[in-house]
Design a protein around this motif. Structure first.
Motif, PDB file in Angstrom:
ATOM      1  N   GLU A  92      -2.728 -43.956   0.929  1.00 14.57           N
ATOM      2  CA  GLU A  92      -4.200 -43.132  -0.141  1.00 14.57           C
ATOM      3  C   GLU A  92      -2.747 -43.578  -1.324  1.00 14.57           C
ATOM      4  N   LEU A  93      -4.041 -43.996  -2.142  1.00 13.40           N
ATOM      5  CA  LEU A  93      -3.324 -44.190  -3.619  1.00 13.40           C
ATOM      6  C   LEU A  93      -3.202 -42.653  -4.556  1.00 13.40           C
ATOM      7  N   LEU A  94      -2.003 -43.180  -5.110  1.00 16.21           N
ATOM      8  CA  LEU A  94      -1.652 -42.353  -6.544  1.00 16.21           C
ATOM      9  C   LEU A  94      -2.663 -41.837  -7.279  1.00 16.21           C
ATOM     10  N   SER A  95      -3.039 -40.982  -7.941  1.00 17.51           N
ATOM     11  CA  SER A  95      -3.961 -40.578  -9.236  1.00 17.51           C
ATOM     12  C   SER A  95      -4.293 -41.841  -9.762  1.00 17.51           C
ATOM     13  N   LYS A  96      -5.321 -42.673  -9.919  1.00 19.41           N
ATOM     14  CA  LYS A  96      -6.087 -43.624 -11.194  1.00 19.41           C
ATOM     15  C   LYS A  96      -4.975 -44.735 -11.135  1.00 19.41           C
ATOM     16  N   LYS A  97      -5.165 -45.386  -9.651  1.00 19.43           N
ATOM     17  CA  LYS A  97      -4.339 -46.452  -8.754  1.00 19.43           C
ATOM     18  C   LYS A  97      -5.818 -47.221  -8.991  1.00 19.43           C
ATOM     19  N   SER A  98      -6.008 -48.608  -9.091  1.00 16.43           N
ATOM     20  CA  SER A  98      -7.194 -49.542  -8.314  1.00 16.43           C
ATOM     21  C   SER A  98      -6.807 -50.004  -6.666  1.00 16.43           C
ATOM     22  N   ILE A  99      -7.904 -50.091  -6.206  1.00 11.99           N
ATOM     23  CA  ILE A  99      -7.838 -50.334  -4.912  1.00 11.99           C
ATOM     24  C   ILE A  99      -8.113 -51.884  -5.052  1.00 11.99           C
ATOM     25  N   LYS A 100      -8.532 -52.118  -5.592  1.00 15.42           N
ATOM     26  CA  LYS A 100      -8.367 -53.829  -5.860  1.00 15.42           C
ATOM     27  C   LYS A 100      -7.201 -54.296  -5.717  1.00 15.42           C
ATOM     28  N   GLU A 101      -6.401 -53.413  -6.731  1.00 14.91           N
ATOM     29  CA  GLU A 101      -5.123 -53.868  -7.448  1.00 14.91           C
ATOM     30  C   GLU A 101      -4.121 -53.782  -5.919  1.00 14.91           C
ATOM     31  N   THR A 102      -4.443 -53.064  -5.794  1.00 12.48           N
ATOM     32  CA  THR A 102      -3.382 -52.774  -4.039  1.00 12.48           C
ATOM     33  C   THR A 102      -3.545 -53.215  -3.160  1.00 12.48           C
ATOM     34  N   LYS A 103      -4.806 -52.922  -2.635  1.00 13.36           N
ATOM     35  CA  LYS A 103      -5.513 -54.610  -1.737  1.00 13.36           C
ATOM     36  C   LYS A 103      -4.823 -56.052  -2.481  1.00 13.36           C
ATOM     37  N   LYS A 104      -4.456 -56.342  -3.368  1.00 15.58           N
ATOM     38  CA  LYS A 104      -3.938 -57.801  -3.638  1.00 15.58           C
ATOM     39  C   LYS A 104      -2.505 -57.633  -3.324  1.00 15.58           C
ATOM     40  N   LYS A 105      -1.809 -56.432  -3.125  1.00 13.84           N
ATOM     41  CA  LYS A 105      -0.495 -56.511  -3.795  1.00 13.84           C
ATOM     42  C   LYS A 105      -0.091 -56.172  -2.269  1.00 13.84           C
ATOM     43  N   MET A 106      -1.140 -55.670  -1.051  1.00  9.90           N
ATOM     44  CA  MET A 106      -0.777 -55.255  -0.034  1.00  9.90           C
ATOM     45  C   MET A 106      -0.595 -55.976   1.053  1.00  9.90           C
ATOM     46  N   TYR A 107      -2.478 -57.342   0.800  1.00 16.09           N
ATOM     47  CA  TYR A 107      -1.256 -58.912   1.619  1.00 16.09           C
ATOM     48  C   TYR A 107      -0.816 -59.989   0.784  1.00 16.09           C
ATOM     49  N   LYS A 108      -0.256 -59.407  -0.749  1.00 17.63           N
ATOM     50  CA  LYS A 108       0.935 -60.260  -0.643  1.00 17.63           C
ATOM     51  C   LYS A 108       2.169 -59.797  -0.322  1.00 17.63           C
ATOM     52  N   ALA A 109       2.452 -58.234   0.080  1.00 15.29           N
ATOM     53  CA  ALA A 109       3.438 -57.761   0.859  1.00 15.29           C
ATOM     54  C   ALA A 109       3.793 -58.336   2.587  1.00 15.29           C
ATOM     55  N   LEU A 110       2.461 -57.663   3.192  1.00 14.69           N
ATOM     56  CA  LEU A 110       2.402 -58.291   4.088  1.00 14.69           C
ATOM     57  C   LEU A 110       2.620 -59.699   4.537  1.00 14.69           C
ATOM     58  N   ASN A 111       2.480 -61.122   3.411  1.00 19.30           N
ATOM     59  CA  ASN A 111       2.583 -61.943   3.397  1.00 19.30           C
ATOM     60  C   ASN A 111       4.165 -62.475   3.552  1.00 19.30           C
ATOM     61  N   GLN A 112       4.738 -61.635   2.623  1.00 17.15           N
ATOM     62  CA  GLN A 112       6.379 -61.509   2.469  1.00 17.15           C
ATOM     63  C   GLN A 112       7.235 -61.137   3.904  1.00 17.15           C
ATOM     64  N   SER A 113       6.362 -59.780   4.239  1.00 18.89           N
ATOM     65  CA  SER A 113       6.983 -58.981   4.924  1.00 18.89           C
ATOM     66  C   SER A 113       7.201 -59.374   6.824  1.00 18.89           C
TER      67      SER A 113
END
Length: 182
Positions: A92-113
């Motif tokens: 769940e996103l925090l208030s006023k956080k972008s799903i688009k930006e979070t998705k981008k960061k999530m994929y980056k983190a998953l690739n690095q994981s």
């Protein structure tokens, strides 16, 4: 709008846009998993715990307790079924956080994981947790009956838990990294 629901589309799946009651968007990334009983399914169990199994997990540290958090919660899980399975990550996103930006960061983190999250220490910690959770989960006759019944039904042998623990204990960092990249 970015805050009005969950939108997702990429090479792995389909786009869904669902409106709910929560003021903050929730998301789930789902990937085709492995059928029950396959070694790779056991490896995915361990991987899900390393990535999103609690407050010390990789994704929790990256997205919830980091210096610039974007999520109020995150989880990962592997669900094996008789003919297939699903590996999923959600939160769940925090208030006023972008799903688009979070998705981008999530994929980056998953690739690095695959390199950053999978360490001998993280692997041993999850193995220890599995052993403790298994033992602690057998605190009633009903729990023991379900535990043994599940093994008899899915694996054809109520004593399969011995092999199951052996499989979990034999999983290596290299094997986890290989399955993670796949």
């Amino acid at each position: 709008s970015d805050q009005g629901g969950f939108q997702f589309k990429d090479n792995f799946g389909k786009k869904f846009n669902l409106k709910g009651q929560s003021p903050n968007p929730s998301f789930m990334l789902a990937f085709q998993g492995i059928e029950i009983g396959k070694r790779e399914g056991f490896v995915l169990d361990i991987l899900s715990s390393i990535l999103g199994g609690g407050e010390s997990s990789y994704l929790f540290r990256e997205f919830v307790t980091s210096k610039r958090p974007t999520l109020s919660q995150v989880y990962a899980s592997n669900y094996t079924l008789q003919d297939n399975g699903v590996f999923f990550i959600g939160g769940e996103l925090l208030s006023k956080k972008s799903i688009k930006e979070t998705k981008k960061k999530m994929y980056k983190a998953l690739n690095q994981s695959c390199k950053k999250a999978i360490t001998p220490r993280a692997l041993q910690k999850v193995k220890n947790q599995y052993l403790v959770e298994t033992i602690m989960g057998l605190d009633t006759n009903d729990a023991i009956a379900k535990f043994l019944g599940d093994r008899e039904f899915y694996f054809g042998d109520y004593l399969f838990y011995k092999e199951e623990m052996s499989i979990y204990n034999s999983i290596t960092v290299n094997e986890l990294q290989s399955v993670c990249r796949k």
